[in-house]
Every structure is written in C-alpha cells, then in structure tokens.
Design an enzyme around this catalytic site. Structure first.
Site, PDB file in Angstrom:
ATOM      1  N   LYS A 264      63.582  44.759  63.851  1.00 33.07           N
ATOM      2  CA  LYS A 264      63.045  46.038  63.375  1.00 33.07           C
ATOM      3  C   LYS A 264      61.677  46.257  64.003  1.00 33.07           C
ATOM      4  O   LYS A 264      60.770  45.456  63.817  1.00 33.07           O
ATOM      5  CB  LYS A 264      62.918  46.036  61.848  1.00 33.07           C
ATOM      6  CG  LYS A 264      62.113  47.227  61.281  1.00 33.07           C
ATOM      7  CD  LYS A 264      61.990  47.186  59.755  1.00 33.07           C
ATOM      8  CE  LYS A 264      61.042  48.280  59.231  1.00 33.07           C
ATOM      9  NZ  LYS A 264      60.883  48.246  57.758  1.00 33.07           N
ATOM     10  N   LYS A 276      54.142  56.837  51.514  1.00 29.76           N
ATOM     11  CA  LYS A 276      53.576  55.700  50.799  1.00 29.76           C
ATOM     12  C   LYS A 276      52.195  56.063  50.244  1.00 29.76           C
ATOM     13  O   LYS A 276      51.523  56.930  50.802  1.00 29.76           O
ATOM     14  CB  LYS A 276      53.391  54.513  51.764  1.00 29.76           C
ATOM     15  CG  LYS A 276      54.663  53.829  52.203  1.00 29.76           C
ATOM     16  CD  LYS A 276      54.341  52.680  53.152  1.00 29.76           C
ATOM     17  CE  LYS A 276      55.599  51.974  53.632  1.00 29.76           C
ATOM     18  NZ  LYS A 276      56.353  51.305  52.567  1.00 29.76           N
ATOM     19  N   ARG A 350      66.312  49.713  57.637  1.00 34.57           N
ATOM     20  CA  ARG A 350      67.761  49.450  57.616  1.00 34.57           C
ATOM     21  C   ARG A 350      68.532  50.471  58.445  1.00 34.57           C
ATOM     22  O   ARG A 350      69.582  50.166  59.006  1.00 34.57           O
ATOM     23  CB  ARG A 350      68.247  49.398  56.161  1.00 34.57           C
ATOM     24  CG  ARG A 350      68.060  50.677  55.394  1.00 34.57           C
ATOM     25  CD  ARG A 350      68.119  50.497  53.878  1.00 34.57           C
ATOM     26  NE  ARG A 350      66.884  49.902  53.342  1.00 34.57           N
ATOM     27  CZ  ARG A 350      66.682  49.583  52.066  1.00 34.57           C
ATOM     28  NH1 ARG A 350      67.631  49.803  51.172  1.00 34.57           N
ATOM     29  NH2 ARG A 350      65.539  49.065  51.671  1.00 34.57           N
TER      30      ARG A 350
HETATM   31  N1  BES Z   1      58.200  48.374  55.778  1.00 31.32           N
HETATM   32  C1  BES Z   1      58.527  48.461  54.402  1.00 31.32           C
HETATM   33  C2  BES Z   1      58.603  47.107  53.710  1.00 31.32           C
HETATM   34  C3  BES Z   1      57.317  46.324  53.636  1.00 31.32           C
HETATM   35  C4  BES Z   1      56.551  46.350  52.495  1.00 31.32           C
HETATM   36  C5  BES Z   1      56.940  45.517  54.678  1.00 31.32           C
HETATM   37  C6  BES Z   1      55.396  45.604  52.415  1.00 31.32           C
HETATM   38  C7  BES Z   1      55.773  44.760  54.605  1.00 31.32           C
HETATM   39  C8  BES Z   1      55.005  44.804  53.466  1.00 31.32           C
HETATM   40  C9  BES Z   1      59.878  49.143  54.249  1.00 31.32           C
HETATM   41  O1  BES Z   1      60.203  50.076  55.212  1.00 31.32           O
HETATM   42  C10 BES Z   1      59.838  49.873  52.951  1.00 31.32           C
HETATM   43  O2  BES Z   1      59.081  50.786  52.839  1.00 31.32           O
HETATM   44  N2  BES Z   1      60.658  49.444  52.002  1.00 31.32           N
HETATM   45  C11 BES Z   1      60.701  50.041  50.728  1.00 31.32           C
HETATM   46  C12 BES Z   1      62.148  50.269  50.369  1.00 31.32           C
HETATM   47  C13 BES Z   1      62.347  51.153  49.171  1.00 31.32           C
HETATM   48  C14 BES Z   1      61.923  52.567  49.481  1.00 31.32           C
HETATM   49  C15 BES Z   1      63.799  51.117  48.776  1.00 31.32           C
HETATM   50  C16 BES Z   1      60.025  49.112  49.754  1.00 31.32           C
HETATM   51  O3  BES Z   1      60.116  47.895  49.918  1.00 31.32           O
HETATM   52  O4  BES Z   1      59.351  49.603  48.854  1.00 31.32           O
HETATM   53 ZN    ZN Z   2      59.307  49.806  57.052  1.00 34.26          ZN
HETATM   54 MN    MN Z   3      59.435  52.010  54.765  1.00 37.34          MN
END
Ligand code: BES
Ligand code: ZN
Ligand code: MN
Length: 499
Positions: A264, A276, A350
């Site tokens: 990724k 975010k 994903r």
């Molecule tokens: N890149 C993030 C995950 C992440 C979080 C990586 C903290 C490193 C540190 C990923 O794309 C994401 O935002 N995931 C979400 C998924 C949710 C929206 C279902 C998450 O983990 O909150």
């Molecule tokens: Zn991400």
């Molecule tokens: Mn994300």
C-alpha cells in the site's frame, strides 16, 4: 541519511587512536582482546567496572577516557549479559547500543573487538553487529539546516576486529545490502508528501533497476487500461495522478513461480471526503509504509543476489478531498469485476490493494502472495507498536513468516479470519462494502475485504500501521520511519525460497 558509518574488518590489534569498544559478559568476563587491554592498562577495565558498578549487563555501557597505557583516546565497555546463546537479533541490538553510546564530537574512529569470553565472534555475528550500528546511526535531517553531524565526521569508520577478515567481509556484503534496504524504506516513510508524491516515489523505486531488478512504472492511462477502478477511485481527488510500479527479481530457477510482495503506497491519507481530524494527520505521510517495505525488501533481495524469483507491486496514490473526489455511497467496479460500495473514503488502502492483488495473481501466478499495508488504526489498538498483525490462508506460510519475524525482530502476530467476520462487509447495494460498519474488529474486516481478491491463493496480509511508522524508539530505530518489514521479507525469502 547522515552520520553514516563506514564498516571495515581487520585482524585484532590495539588501535593507535579513537575509541576502542570492548565487550564484557556477565561478571565483567572479558575475551582475549579485552584481557589484553586490561593488562596494558594495569587492570583499569576491571577496576573501573568494580568502582562504577558495571557488571556486564546486556546493553549497559561504561566509558573510560584517556586510559593510561593505551594509544586509544577512550575505551567503551559494553555489556553482553549472558553471552552464550545470544541470537541474531541480540547481536543487531547490541550493535545498536554501541552506536548509541559512541561519544559525539570530533572523536573520530572506532575499533570494536568482536569477541566473547569464549572467543572471537563468527563472521555472521560480526556482520549483525555492524548492521545494528548502521541502523542506529541513521538520522533523517535533510530538512535541518544544522545537521546532526556538523560536529562529527560525516563518515566515521568503524573497524571491527575479527578472526577471519575475508569471511566477515563476505557476511557483511550480504548484510550491508539488507541494511541499505531498511534505510531506503525509512527514507521513503520519513519524506514529507509534498516531496514524495506518487511520481517521485515511483522514481525512487525505479532506481532498483541499477541492481538488475526489472522495473515497470504504469502511469494513469496504463492503470486505466488495466481497469483498476478501485485504485483510481481513491486517486481521483488528487491533482497528482497515481502510479503502479512492478519490480521483478529473477534470481531463481527459470519458470519457478515467484513470491509476490504487494504494498500500500498512499503517499498521503487525508481520509478524503470522510476527512480525518486535524490532530496527528501529519503522520499520514507515512501511509506508504507497506510500499516502502516492498521497495526496501526488493533492494535487499537484489543486492545480495538472492537465488529466488520475487515480484513486487506497489500502488501509489494520494487520498484527497476535492470536487472530483470519490463520495461515500459511490459504487466502483474493481479490476476483479466485483462491485464495491464505498461507505467511508478513509478506508482507501484496501481499495488500492484489492486491484493490485487481482493484477499480480492474474499476471504472475505467484506461489505465495504477501501484502503489506498501514491499513488500520484498529491493529494499533489490538497489538500496539511491537507486533504487526498477520492474516494468512495457510498455516504453514504463517509459521514461516512468524519464524522470520522472530529471527529479525520484525515480529508478526497472527489474527483470525472467518465467515462471520466476512459477512460484516456484505453490502445492501453492491457485492460488498469497504468497511465493516462499526469499529468492531476493524483490522479483521479490512483483511476479509482483501481476502475477496485472492481466490484460493496462499496469501498473507500484514497490517503494519503500528510498526512501520511512528513506532517507539528502539536500540536500532530512532526515526519516524522504522523500516519495519524489510528484514522480515528478506528473511522469509532467504529461508524458504533459495533452495
Ligand atoms: N491509513 C489509515 C490507517 C492508519 C491509522 C495507519 C493510523 C497508520 C496509523 C487507513 O487508511 C484508515 O484510515 N483506516 C481507517 C479505516 C476505517 C475508516 C474503517 C481507520 O483505521 O480508522
Ligand atoms: Zn490509509
Ligand atoms: Mn484512510
């Protein structure tokens, strides 16, 4: 990037200047070299240890300056603890503690007597210490006007005293390439997203061709031609177009199915329209830690001319909110033909990986496919920052990766998959959706999503959100980017695919 250490191996001799590093096991037990130093200084080492309460505990240090009877300017005693049965990663970590304890200032060169009370270290152990020293010395100060090494020589030489110089040099030839791979991954994760967009990241991956890796960079029209619409949907809110990079190392027997590594590479993850919160968002420059691990591992594998066929693929996109950005509720047709309902544009990794998995399995029929991704915050809740989460369809492959993790310190902990979790991503409107609904099992539902793209492949997913970026400082890692995953993948290939 700076404070590079230059490693050399020589037969043991008392140095005429600089810092001399002497290893001491529990009870301040010294090897032959250490004893020679102790004798030359009229017992200074043992007396100082006694006086300062230095007992040889693993990783502890004692510094002696201007030791009478030696030409060296300083002696650094470093504790080995129980010296029997120190494992590979213990030697790497010890190298890290040594590099961390070296005097700063213009104190020039270092000589290390690589020995235990039982005798000289093996070539491999000496190379492991050298790796730890270089990894610890790594800093990322490209954007600091005053460099960390302004007061110290930029390339200080570390002479490691061993019995068999040629053997140590051969071991180091391999280990230094792996070390370079870790450092490449760290640099990629540490770079800010304005400097490292999809195109710039692809250019760095393309440098692998210097090592004999066949690299092809797909631009947006090429990605469109491959119908990777899930990946493209993530990229469409950014003014910087995506790239997909395929890297092939064919060091194994012709016709042997390759190991596939999938990364990724979200160069920045704002969350998109499902944006975010501001606090900590700057860390999302590291959301390409999976792709960085793949590039670093390809470097390591090619640099040591691994006798294996390995193919890497990374998807480089930027997840931005914009007038053209993807919306929640959108339905995209993935390369696999399956329709995905976008519930949350922040679950973007994903979407990128799904299309990459389809493509690499279709085009390369790999014997095993491993994807690596900073995929979910949920894996950090589950495992913290020391183990990455691992999901696997085959127990044997999971065990091999766990063993590679134990050997290198890039630990993985296996997480469950199952039909009940799979159901959580069923969608009202499409074949499935890109989140599990609530927060329950967030890393697992992400893995179930990926599983829908791998058919009956021998597949492993590694969620390294907690380990590749922003991980706690260790003996060998001090910057935001840890380089996690490079040594894991290199070892997995070395132990299982090189005959
Ligand atoms: N890149 C993030 C995950 C992440 C979080 C990586 C903290 C490193 C540190 C990923 O794309 C994401 O935002 N995931 C979400 C998924 C949710 C929206 C279902 C998450 O983990 O909150
Ligand atoms: Zn991400
Ligand atoms: Mn994300």
């Amino acid at each position: 990037m700076t404070q590079e250490l230059r490693i050399e191996f020589r037969a043991r001799a008392l140095p005429s200047s600089g810092t001399l590093v002497v290893l001491a096991a529990d009870g301040v037990a010294l090897g032959a070299g250490g004893q020679e130093v102790d004798t030359a200084t009229d017992g200074l080492l043992t007396a100082a240890a006694e006086g300062q309460g230095f007992k040889g505990k693993r990783g502890s240090t004692l510094k002696l300056v201007m030791p009478r009877g030696l030409e060296a300017g300083a002696v650094l005693m470093v504790g080995l603890g129980e010296a029997d049965g120190l494992g590979e990663n213990d030697w790497v970590k010890l190298g890290g503690s040594i590099a961390g304890a070296l005097p700063s200032g213009p104190a020039s060169d270092v000589t290390l007597f690589a020995e235990t009370p039982a005798g000289a270290l093996s070539a491999a152990q000496a190379a492991q210490m050298a790796m730890g020293m270089r990894l610890r010395a790594y800093t990322f100060d490209l954007y600091k006007s005053k460099k960390a090494d302004d007061d110290t020589p930029s390339a200080r030489t570390v002479v490691i005293a061993v019995d068999d110089v040629a053997a140590a040099e051969a071991a180091w030839a391999e280990m230094s390439g792996i070390t370079d791979g870790v450092i490449i991954a760290r640099d990629l994760v540490n770079e800010p997203a304005n400097v490292l967009g999809p195109e710039e990241f692809a250019a760095r991956a393309a440098a692998l061709s210097e090592l004999g890796v066949a690299v092809s960079v797909l631009d947006q029209p090429a990605i469109e031609a491959l119908e990777m619409r899930a990946l493209l949907g993530v990229a469409q809110g950014s003014v910087r177009p995506p790239r997909v990079v395929v890297m092939e190392w064919n060091g194994g027997a012709e016709g042997t199915a390759p190991v596939a590594l999938v990364g990724k590479g979200v160069v920045f993850d704002t969350g998109g329209i499902s944006i975010k919160p501001a606090g900590g968002m700057e860390d999302m420059k590291g959301d390409m830690g999976g792709a960085a691990a793949v590039v670093g591992a390809m470097h390591a594998i090619a640099a040591r001319k691994a006798k294996a066929n390995v193919v890497g693929i990374i998807g480089l996109v930027e997840n931005m909110p914009d007038g053209n950005a993807q919306r929640p509720g959108d339905i995209v047709k993935s390369k696999s033909g399956q329709f995905i309902e976008i519930i949350n544009t922040d679950a973007e990794g994903r979407l990128v990986l799904g299309d990459l998995l389809t493509h690499i399995i279709e085009t390369k029929s790999p014997s095993v496919v491993i994807d690596l991704a900073t995929l979910t915050g949920a894996i950090i809740v589950a495992l913290g920052h020391f183990y990455a989460g691992m999901y696997a369809t085959k127990d044997e492959t999971a065990a091999k990766l766990a063993a590679a993790g134990e050997a290198t310190g890039d630990w993985v902990w296996r997480m469950p998959l199952g039909p009940d979790y799979d159901k959580m991503i069923d969608s009202k409107f499409a074949d499935f959706k890109n989140t599990g609904g609530g927060r329950a099992g967030g890393s697992i539902t992400a893995a179930q999503f990926l599983k829908r793209f791998v058919g009956d492949s021998d597949w492993v997913h590694i969620d390294l959100a907690g380990t590749a970026m922003n991980a706690p400082a260790t003996d060998i890692s001090r910057t935001f980017g840890s380089g996690y995953g490079v040594r894991l993948l290199d070892r997995f290939v070395a132990d299982n695919f090189e005959g």
